[in-house]
Structure formats: structure tokens, C-alpha cells
Design an enzyme around this catalytic site. Structure first.
Site, PDB file in Angstrom:
ATOM      1  N   CYS A  48     -25.070  33.144  58.252  1.00  0.00           N
ATOM      2  CA  CYS A  48     -25.465  34.290  57.183  1.00  0.00           C
ATOM      3  C   CYS A  48     -24.449  34.959  56.848  1.00  0.00           C
ATOM      4  O   CYS A  48     -23.404  35.249  57.920  1.00  0.00           O
ATOM      5  CB  CYS A  48     -26.704  35.301  57.917  1.00  0.00           C
ATOM      6  N   ASP A  55     -28.213  29.989  60.240  1.00  0.00           N
ATOM      7  CA  ASP A  55     -29.434  29.704  59.320  1.00  0.00           C
ATOM      8  C   ASP A  55     -29.602  28.176  59.355  1.00  0.00           C
ATOM      9  O   ASP A  55     -28.567  27.446  59.575  1.00  0.00           O
ATOM     10  CB  ASP A  55     -29.126  30.008  57.939  1.00  0.00           C
TER      11      ASP A  55
END
Length: 149
Positions: A48, A55
Site C-alpha cells: 500500500c 497487498d
């Protein structure tokens, strides 16, 4: 990229970033034939850009080759280069699709990014370019809608 500088068959290190990653292409041995090639990346990771938290996604890339094929070792290294790269889901998915399309000049390319939830919301991102040849079967990407993938 030139065919003489392929990473295939050579010791390689992980690139520091997607921009630094070398994507290799090789000539398509069947440039006069429409066929579909699929790459699935079931353990794609990036960061992120705001929180730095990891992620996770499943990426599915389908393409109908034109003059070039992507060399799979270089694609693997390119995908791993996102591990420490900060970008939103949409940016990662679309940037990968565009880079492959620019490199390969495919007749058709689509990428599906099936991202695991962030903040309780899964984000799925899709991008494509070109027209699917009418005589070609395009299977479903095979990733179910989010239900605790």
C-alpha cells in the site's frame, strides 16, 4: 531488450522495482495463428503506498500473441519486483497490462487483478486492449467472486 540479452539460462537477481525490471520477449513461432496464452500469478504482492502494508492478489493475464511472446522467467522476475513497490491496486494491474501490451504488440490482451480485501473491501481490477479474434475461445479467468478466496 534484445534476443541476445535474455535472462533465461542466466543467474538473475530480483529487480529493485518494476521500472528496473527487464521484461524479455521472444519471437512468436506461430505469428499467423490465433491462439490464447495465459499466465496466472496466484501469489502477487505489492505494498500500500500510504500505509506500507502488504497487498495480495491473484493476477490472470490472457493474450493473443502478435509478433512476440513474453519470456516467462523475465515475467516472473518482473512480478516479484512489485513485492516492495508501493502502488494502489488499480495502478499495479493497469501498469502491468500496459507494459506487456507495449512490449508484445499482442492482438489482444486482458489482465484481471483479483485483490484480497483491504479495509474489508476486495478490489477487482480489469484492463484490456485489442479485439479478441472471433474464432478464438476465451475461457473464464477462473477466480471466484470474493468469498474468503
Amino acid at each position: 531488450m534484445t534476443e541476445t540479452t535474455l535472462q533465461l539460462g542466466q543467474a538473475s537477481t530480483l529487480p529493485d522495482s518494476p521500472e528496473a525490471a527487464q521484461l524479455d520477449r521472444v519471437p512468436n513461432p506461430h505469428p499467423d495463428t490465433d491462439y490464447l496464452a495465459r499466465f496466472t500469478v496466484p501469489e502477487f504482492t505489492s505494498l500500500c503506498p500510504v500505509t506500507g502494508q502488504p497487498d495480495f492478489a491473484i493476477l490472470v493475464i490472457d493474450y493473443v500473441p502478435g509478433p512476440w511472446l513474453v519470456e516467462s522467467k523475465s515475467l516472473k522476475l518482473y512480478m516479484h519486483s512489485f513485492r516492495n513497490h508501493g502502488a494502489f491496486h488499480e495502478d499495479c494491474t493497469v501498469a502491468i497490462g500496459k507494459r506487456l501490451a507495449d512490449l508484445l504488440e499482442p492482438r489482444y490482451l486482458r489482465i484481471g487483478g483479483y485483490w484480497y480485501p483491504r479495509g474489508g473491501i476486495p478490489i477487482d481490477v480489469f484492463w484490456q486492449t485489442g479485439e479478441l479474434p472471433k474464432n478464438l475461445w476465451l475461457p473464464d479467468q477462473g477466480v471466484a467472486p470474493y468469498r474468503a478466496r
